[in-house]
Design a protein around this motif. Structure first.
Motif, PDB file in Angstrom:
ATOM      1  N   GLY A 160      15.661  10.339 -13.050  1.00  0.00           N
ATOM      2  CA  GLY A 160      15.838   9.374 -11.967  1.00  0.00           C
ATOM      3  C   GLY A 160      14.570   8.581 -11.687  1.00  0.00           C
ATOM      4  N   LYS A 161      14.589   7.840 -10.607  1.00  0.00           N
ATOM      5  CA  LYS A 161      13.438   7.045 -10.175  1.00  0.00           C
ATOM      6  C   LYS A 161      12.875   7.640  -8.895  1.00  0.00           C
ATOM      7  CE  LYS A 161      15.222   2.673 -11.888  1.00  0.00           C
ATOM      8  NZ  LYS A 161      15.746   1.368 -11.521  1.00  0.00           N
ATOM      9  N   TYR A 162      11.548   7.553  -8.759  1.00  0.00           N
ATOM     10  CA  TYR A 162      10.905   7.904  -7.498  1.00  0.00           C
ATOM     11  C   TYR A 162      10.408   6.620  -6.867  1.00  0.00           C
ATOM     12  CZ  TYR A 162       7.433   9.250  -4.094  1.00  0.00           C
ATOM     13  OH  TYR A 162       6.717   9.366  -2.928  1.00  0.00           O
ATOM     14  N   ILE A 163      10.739   6.425  -5.605  1.00  0.00           N
ATOM     15  CA  ILE A 163      10.271   5.248  -4.871  1.00  0.00           C
ATOM     16  C   ILE A 163       9.596   5.721  -3.601  1.00  0.00           C
ATOM     17  CG2 ILE A 163      10.942   3.128  -3.675  1.00  0.00           C
ATOM     18  CD1 ILE A 163      13.422   3.059  -5.532  1.00  0.00           C
ATOM     19  N   ARG A 164       8.356   5.310  -3.401  1.00  0.00           N
ATOM     20  CA  ARG A 164       7.667   5.603  -2.146  1.00  0.00           C
ATOM     21  C   ARG A 164       8.056   4.528  -1.140  1.00  0.00           C
ATOM     22  NH1 ARG A 164       1.319   5.677  -2.001  1.00  0.00           N
ATOM     23  NH2 ARG A 164       1.599   7.606  -3.171  1.00  0.00           N
TER      24      ARG A 164
ATOM     25  N   THR B  41      14.683   9.884  -5.979  1.00  0.00           N
ATOM     26  CA  THR B  41      14.036  10.379  -4.768  1.00  0.00           C
ATOM     27  C   THR B  41      13.350   9.236  -4.036  1.00  0.00           C
ATOM     28  OG1 THR B  41      12.064  11.013  -6.033  1.00  0.00           O
ATOM     29  CG2 THR B  41      13.708  12.733  -5.638  1.00  0.00           C
ATOM     30  N   LEU B  42      13.508   9.242  -2.725  1.00  0.00           N
ATOM     31  CA  LEU B  42      12.827   8.284  -1.862  1.00  0.00           C
ATOM     32  C   LEU B  42      11.843   9.071  -1.018  1.00  0.00           C
ATOM     33  CD1 LEU B  42      15.840   6.109  -0.570  1.00  0.00           C
ATOM     34  CD2 LEU B  42      14.437   5.771  -2.614  1.00  0.00           C
ATOM     35  N   GLY B  43      10.563   8.849  -1.236  1.00  0.00           N
ATOM     36  CA  GLY B  43       9.517   9.505  -0.467  1.00  0.00           C
ATOM     37  C   GLY B  43       9.199   8.670   0.756  1.00  0.00           C
ATOM     38  N   ILE B  44       9.573   9.158   1.915  1.00  0.00           N
ATOM     39  CA  ILE B  44       9.385   8.402   3.161  1.00  0.00           C
ATOM     40  C   ILE B  44       8.107   8.887   3.841  1.00  0.00           C
ATOM     41  CG2 ILE B  44      10.416   7.725   5.360  1.00  0.00           C
ATOM     42  CD1 ILE B  44      12.230   6.958   3.103  1.00  0.00           C
ATOM     43  N   GLY B  45       7.135   7.994   3.969  1.00  0.00           N
ATOM     44  CA  GLY B  45       5.876   8.357   4.616  1.00  0.00           C
ATOM     45  C   GLY B  45       4.693   7.791   3.856  1.00  0.00           C
ATOM     46  N   THR B  46       3.519   8.138   4.324  1.00  0.00           N
ATOM     47  CA  THR B  46       2.287   7.680   3.687  1.00  0.00           C
ATOM     48  C   THR B  46       1.427   8.882   3.323  1.00  0.00           C
ATOM     49  OG1 THR B  46       1.128   7.488   5.802  1.00  0.00           O
ATOM     50  CG2 THR B  46       2.293   5.520   5.029  1.00  0.00           C
TER      51      THR B  46
END
Length: 194
Positions: A178-182, A128-133
């Motif tokens: 999986g991996k989580y990347i902010r 998952t790619l978390g897009i934002g702040t």
């Protein structure tokens, strides 16, 4: 699997969440060698944008056509998107099956945990790619030329701030292995996936 809800137009990540996501996914496509890739877009509903292919030029072209006007039903139905993605790769005979879910994690509907466990049972890993702040940003309302005319407001006239929901996206990645990347404003945000 790309979130195209209007919250992805927020500008807490430059030039916008969606544009940063497209840039990072384009870099991911450039690193592929023989892997098949497909694109699913979602907001309030989910749709197959590009079936699985090894044609990376087509994948990059389809990726660049993605915008927040693609789906008229607004919202963020992660469940519908994940279910469609699982169905696309479930019958594939390839050994490694990976879903990359790109979203700000806001307004999820349905039971994501059950779908994530289903993916894990099928040996499908979800990054998952978390897009934002976490502090978030306003959602611009754009004119036909792509120029901001104002910011989205609630019924009381206050500017709506959309914030990254780390918890949901981190849980999906963790449960599926999986991996989580902010992904914020850092360059080369997705190096751990490359």
């Amino acid at each position: 699997v790309m979130d195209v809800s209007t919250s992805m137009d927020a500008v807490d990540v430059k030039p916008s969440r969606l544009e940063k996501a497209k840039y990072e996914l384009s870099r991911l496509i450039n690193s592929l060698k023989g892997d098949r890739i497909g694109l699913i877009v979602f907001a309030g509903t989910a749709h197959l944008h590009l079936p699985l292919t090894t044609d990376y030029a087509a994948a990059r072209l389809f990726l660049q056509t993605i915008n927040t006007d693609l789906i008229s039903v607004q919202g963020t139905d992660l469940s519908a998107a994940l279910k469609l993605a699982i169905n696309q790769v479930a019958d594939d005979s390839e050994q490694y099956k990976v879903i990359v879910l790109v979203s700000d994690g806001e307004d999820h509907l349905g039971n994501i945990t059950d779908l994530t466990l289903e993916a894990k049972d099928m040996d499908i890993m979800i990054h998952t790619l978390g897009i934002g702040t976490p502090s978030g940003g306003p959602i611009p309302i754009l004119d036909n030329n792509g120029q901001r005319v104002e910011f989205k407001k609630d019924r009381s006239g206050n500017i709506v701030t959309t914030k990254l929901n780390d918890f949901v996206l981190n849980e999906i990645a963790y449960v599926s292995g999986g991996k989580y990347i902010r992904v914020e404003n850092q360059p080369n945000a997705i190096i751990p996936l490359l």
